[in-house]
Write a protein that holds these residues in place. Structure first.
Motif, PDB file in Angstrom:
ATOM      1  N   ALA A 242      92.647-109.405 -10.385  1.00 17.89           N
ATOM      2  CA  ALA A 242      93.549-110.588 -10.814  1.00 17.89           C
ATOM      3  C   ALA A 242      93.416-111.946  -9.890  1.00 17.89           C
ATOM      4  O   ALA A 242      92.213-112.235  -9.227  1.00 17.89           O
ATOM      5  CB  ALA A 242      94.950-109.967  -9.770  1.00 17.89           C
TER       6      ALA A 242
ATOM      7  N   LYS B 186      91.280-111.083 -18.678  1.00 13.68           N
ATOM      8  CA  LYS B 186      92.524-110.472 -18.065  1.00 13.68           C
ATOM      9  C   LYS B 186      92.032-109.442 -17.188  1.00 13.68           C
ATOM     10  O   LYS B 186      91.165-108.559 -17.364  1.00 13.68           O
ATOM     11  CB  LYS B 186      93.502-110.081 -19.173  1.00 13.68           C
ATOM     12  N   ALA B 187      92.906-109.275 -16.079  1.00 13.15           N
ATOM     13  CA  ALA B 187      92.856-108.306 -15.142  1.00 13.15           C
ATOM     14  C   ALA B 187      92.805-106.883 -15.738  1.00 13.15           C
ATOM     15  O   ALA B 187      93.664-106.712 -16.640  1.00 13.15           O
ATOM     16  CB  ALA B 187      93.794-108.249 -13.849  1.00 13.15           C
TER      17      ALA B 187
ATOM     18  N   GLN C 136      90.714-115.764 -22.980  1.00 15.19           N
ATOM     19  CA  GLN C 136      91.319-115.499 -21.579  1.00 15.19           C
ATOM     20  C   GLN C 136      90.460-114.130 -21.168  1.00 15.19           C
ATOM     21  O   GLN C 136      90.300-113.278 -21.912  1.00 15.19           O
ATOM     22  CB  GLN C 136      92.743-115.390 -21.938  1.00 15.19           C
TER      23      GLN C 136
ATOM     24  N   ALA D  40      90.021-113.134 -12.911  1.00 13.07           N
ATOM     25  CA  ALA D  40      90.973-113.226 -14.226  1.00 13.07           C
ATOM     26  C   ALA D  40      91.149-114.706 -14.462  1.00 13.07           C
ATOM     27  O   ALA D  40      91.160-115.661 -13.272  1.00 13.07           O
ATOM     28  CB  ALA D  40      92.253-112.512 -14.196  1.00 13.07           C
ATOM     29  N   THR D  41      91.578-114.948 -15.576  1.00 13.82           N
ATOM     30  CA  THR D  41      91.844-116.463 -15.857  1.00 13.82           C
ATOM     31  C   THR D  41      93.407-116.530 -16.405  1.00 13.82           C
ATOM     32  O   THR D  41      93.928-115.235 -16.831  1.00 13.82           O
ATOM     33  CB  THR D  41      91.109-117.112 -17.014  1.00 13.82           C
ATOM     34  N   VAL D  42      94.159-117.682 -16.614  1.00 14.72           N
ATOM     35  CA  VAL D  42      95.097-117.942 -17.341  1.00 14.72           C
ATOM     36  C   VAL D  42      94.754-118.382 -18.643  1.00 14.72           C
ATOM     37  O   VAL D  42      93.856-118.935 -18.914  1.00 14.72           O
ATOM     38  CB  VAL D  42      96.046-118.813 -16.657  1.00 14.72           C
ATOM     39  N   ALA D  43      95.824-118.341 -19.676  1.00 14.84           N
ATOM     40  CA  ALA D  43      95.493-118.883 -20.935  1.00 14.84           C
ATOM     41  C   ALA D  43      95.107-120.256 -20.880  1.00 14.84           C
ATOM     42  O   ALA D  43      95.564-120.848 -20.186  1.00 14.84           O
ATOM     43  CB  ALA D  43      96.909-118.787 -21.611  1.00 14.84           C
TER      44      ALA D  43
ATOM     45  N   GLU E 154      90.331-105.531 -17.545  1.00 15.79           N
ATOM     46  CA  GLU E 154      89.271-105.735 -18.614  1.00 15.79           C
ATOM     47  C   GLU E 154      87.844-105.592 -17.848  1.00 15.79           C
ATOM     48  O   GLU E 154      88.083-105.443 -16.448  1.00 15.79           O
ATOM     49  CB  GLU E 154      89.290-106.912 -19.542  1.00 15.79           C
TER      50      GLU E 154
END
Length: 151
Positions: A139, A110-111, A108, A30-33, A113
């Protein structure tokens, strides 16, 4: 009997019957914005000698096969053209080693998805196999995954 065997042998040699590469435990971090890159990881096992030669995903502007190498006492990441898949041997794509880089992310990741991912494997003789995956997103602190590939 020979009329049946010869066409079958020709079909196998000509690449009409490709052996499917097994994909186990695929996941994407996952990534952050605003983050523009992430990694995809998995275990690949080919029944015959082959090479991972391409990757693509609609979530990224660029997808590449990467390796981590120690150079001048510094760990560096760099793209490679292909990754050998020796017959019958599991090849790990993992954090800190070989992996798929998804660059120029469009949004982004996301965890929870799933990310569509295509991998291209080249078999002996140049025959290519494209495997379409739906890879679960884990995550940010995930060290591994245990989800089967969804074709």
């Amino acid at each position: 009997m020979k009329r049946i065997v010869l066409p079958l042998c020709f079909a196998l040699l000509s690449g009409s019957a490709l052996a499917q590469v097994q994909v186990d435990e695929p996941w994407v971090r996952a990534t952050v914005a605003q983050q523009k890159a992430t990694g995809a990881f998995m275990r690949l096992t080919s029944p015959t000698d082959a090479r991972l030669v391409g990757v693509a995903s609609p979530v990224a502007g660029v997808a590449e096969i990467h390796e981590m190498v120690m150079q001048d006492n510094v760990m560096k990441m760099r793209p490679i053209e292909a990754l050998a898949l020796p017959a019958g041997q599991a090849v790990e794509l993992r954090p800190g080693g070989y992996h798929v880089m998804l660059l120029d992310l469009r949004a982004q990741v996301k965890a929870g998805e799933e990310v569509p991912l295509s991998i291209v494997v080249e078999h002996a003789g140049g025959q290519r196999e494209t495997i379409e995956l739906r890879v679960p997103v884990r995550a940010l602190n995930a060290a591994g995954g245990h989800a089967p590939a969804r074709h």
